[in-house]
Design a protein around this motif. Structure first.
Motif, PDB file in Angstrom:
ATOM      1  N   PHE A  63      -2.178  -7.886  -2.381  1.00  0.00           N
ATOM      2  CA  PHE A  63      -3.238  -7.809  -2.099  1.00  0.00           C
ATOM      3  C   PHE A  63      -3.314  -5.558  -1.256  1.00  0.00           C
ATOM      4  CE2 PHE A  63      -3.923 -12.093  -1.890  1.00  0.00           C
ATOM      5  CZ  PHE A  63      -4.497 -12.187  -2.628  1.00  0.00           C
ATOM      6  N   LYS A 100      -9.354  -1.261  -5.543  1.00  0.00           N
ATOM      7  CA  LYS A 100      -8.515  -3.045  -4.907  1.00  0.00           C
ATOM      8  C   LYS A 100      -7.793  -3.573  -6.041  1.00  0.00           C
ATOM      9  CE  LYS A 100     -10.511  -6.801  -4.906  1.00  0.00           C
ATOM     10  NZ  LYS A 100     -11.883  -7.304  -5.180  1.00  0.00           N
ATOM     11  N   PRO A 153      -3.020 -14.284  -7.217  1.00  0.00           N
ATOM     12  CA  PRO A 153      -2.033 -13.183  -6.456  1.00  0.00           C
ATOM     13  C   PRO A 153      -1.754 -13.639  -5.649  1.00  0.00           C
ATOM     14  CG  PRO A 153      -4.734 -12.499  -6.104  1.00  0.00           C
ATOM     15  CD  PRO A 153      -4.691 -14.004  -7.518  1.00  0.00           C
ATOM     16  N   GLU A 161      -4.885  -6.427  -7.211  1.00  0.00           N
ATOM     17  CA  GLU A 161      -4.251  -7.279  -6.799  1.00  0.00           C
ATOM     18  C   GLU A 161      -2.841  -7.600  -7.385  1.00  0.00           C
ATOM     19  OE1 GLU A 161      -7.920 -10.260  -5.861  1.00  0.00           O
ATOM     20  OE2 GLU A 161      -7.945  -8.878  -7.272  1.00  0.00           O
ATOM     21  N   PHE A 198       0.168  -3.224   1.332  1.00  0.00           N
ATOM     22  CA  PHE A 198       0.213  -3.766   0.667  1.00  0.00           C
ATOM     23  C   PHE A 198       0.250  -5.395   1.583  1.00  0.00           C
ATOM     24  CE2 PHE A 198      -0.775  -3.665  -3.755  1.00  0.00           C
ATOM     25  CZ  PHE A 198      -1.459  -2.366  -3.813  1.00  0.00           C
ATOM     26  N   SER A 242      -5.041  -1.642  -1.052  1.00  0.00           N
ATOM     27  CA  SER A 242      -6.529  -1.108  -1.230  1.00  0.00           C
ATOM     28  C   SER A 242      -5.626   0.342  -1.988  1.00  0.00           C
ATOM     29  CB  SER A 242      -7.390  -0.073  -0.843  1.00  0.00           C
ATOM     30  OG  SER A 242      -8.257  -1.568   0.051  1.00  0.00           O
TER      31      SER A 242
END
Ligand code: ZN
Length: 260
Positions: free
Chosen positions: A109, A222, A106, A224, A17, A111
């Motif tokens: 981040f 995705k 946030p 956050e 992340f 995926s």
């Protein structure tokens, strides 16, 4: 950033992340109106409007007066997910007896590119936050092979306590769907004030369905995440709240049964 060699290990996913420092910005605050224990006791009418709630945050979850379905908010849009499976945009003058919101900022981040269970996703969030003693808000946009939700059914006076009110709550299963999860993770020590652990609501991309999340399995998404270490609570100024029983021996098990 995505780890070039995908690994099922939770700490590897968390390491992939991106972390972003928001210099000079005020710290996020978790704002809530009323208490989870009041909702459990049947305090289903609050005095706060959605318009007032949105001043405290553009992102969150909760319910509506008369326990009329599930509330989900993000990007300052608020939706009501009702017991018949329908969803609708909320009017600013509708009221809530319990809601939790934040101005979502946030700082982590990432995926998820392989199928993950709810437990695996929660383990990644735990790893990202690092401590069980702070609050966390998270948003997950993605594709899901299955999302299982429930919605609380609208109540009429005289109100019954929540465990009785939700005895016949409708459960929905969304298969092969795209949508958004809005969630909070609260420390164990706030059980009764809020919901200890994870509390997540879902809405489909077409804004036609969703609810309080019981389980899910995602395909790709995705994610956050915001870490939060400030809590603010407004208590309802209603007679029903003042008369409610807000502490009992079995409160923790009642919340687990109602919100688990
Ligand atoms: Zn909920």
């Amino acid at each position: 950033m995505i780890n070039p060699t995908p690994c099922s290990c939770v700490s590897d996913i968390a390491r992939s992340f991106t972390r972003f420092v928001r210099d000079g910005q005020p710290e996020s605050e978790l704002y809530q109106t009323s208490l989870m224990s009041a909702l459990i006791d049947g305090v289903y009418d609050g005095d706060m409007t959605i318009e007032q709630l949105l001043k405290h945050g553009d992102f969150g979850l909760g319910t509506f007066n008369e326990l009329d379905g599930e509330l989900i908010a993000f990007d300052s849009e608020v939706h009501q997910l009702r017991e018949d499976g329908s969803a609708r945009a909320v009017r600013p003058d509708q009221k809530t007896p319990f809601a939790v919101v934040t101005h979502f900022r946030p700082t982590m981040f990432g995926s998820l590119t392989k199928p993950r269970t709810k437990q695996e996703v929660q383990a990644v969030i735990d790893e990202l936050i690092g401590s069980p003693n702070v609050f966390c808000a998270f948003r997950i946009d993605g594709r899901f092979s299955r999302v299982e939700t429930r919605t609380v059914p609208r109540q009429a006076m005289p109100y019954r306590p929540m465990l009785q009110a939700i005895e016949h709550q409708p459960i929905f299963a969304f298969e092969e769907t795209s949508g958004t999860l809005v969630g909070f993770r609260c420390p164990e020590y706030v059980q009764g004030i809020n919901v200890a652990g994870f509390h997540v609501h879902f809405i489909t991309d077409d804004r036609k369905g969703g609810g309080h999340v019981l389980d899910y399995r995602l395909i790709e998404a995705k994610v956050e995440v915001a870490r939060i270490s400030r809590l603010r609570i407004d208590l309802p100024r209603t007679e029903h709240f003042e008369r409610a029983t807000l502490h009992s021996e079995d409160m923790a098990s009642a919340i687990e049964a109602a919100e688990g």
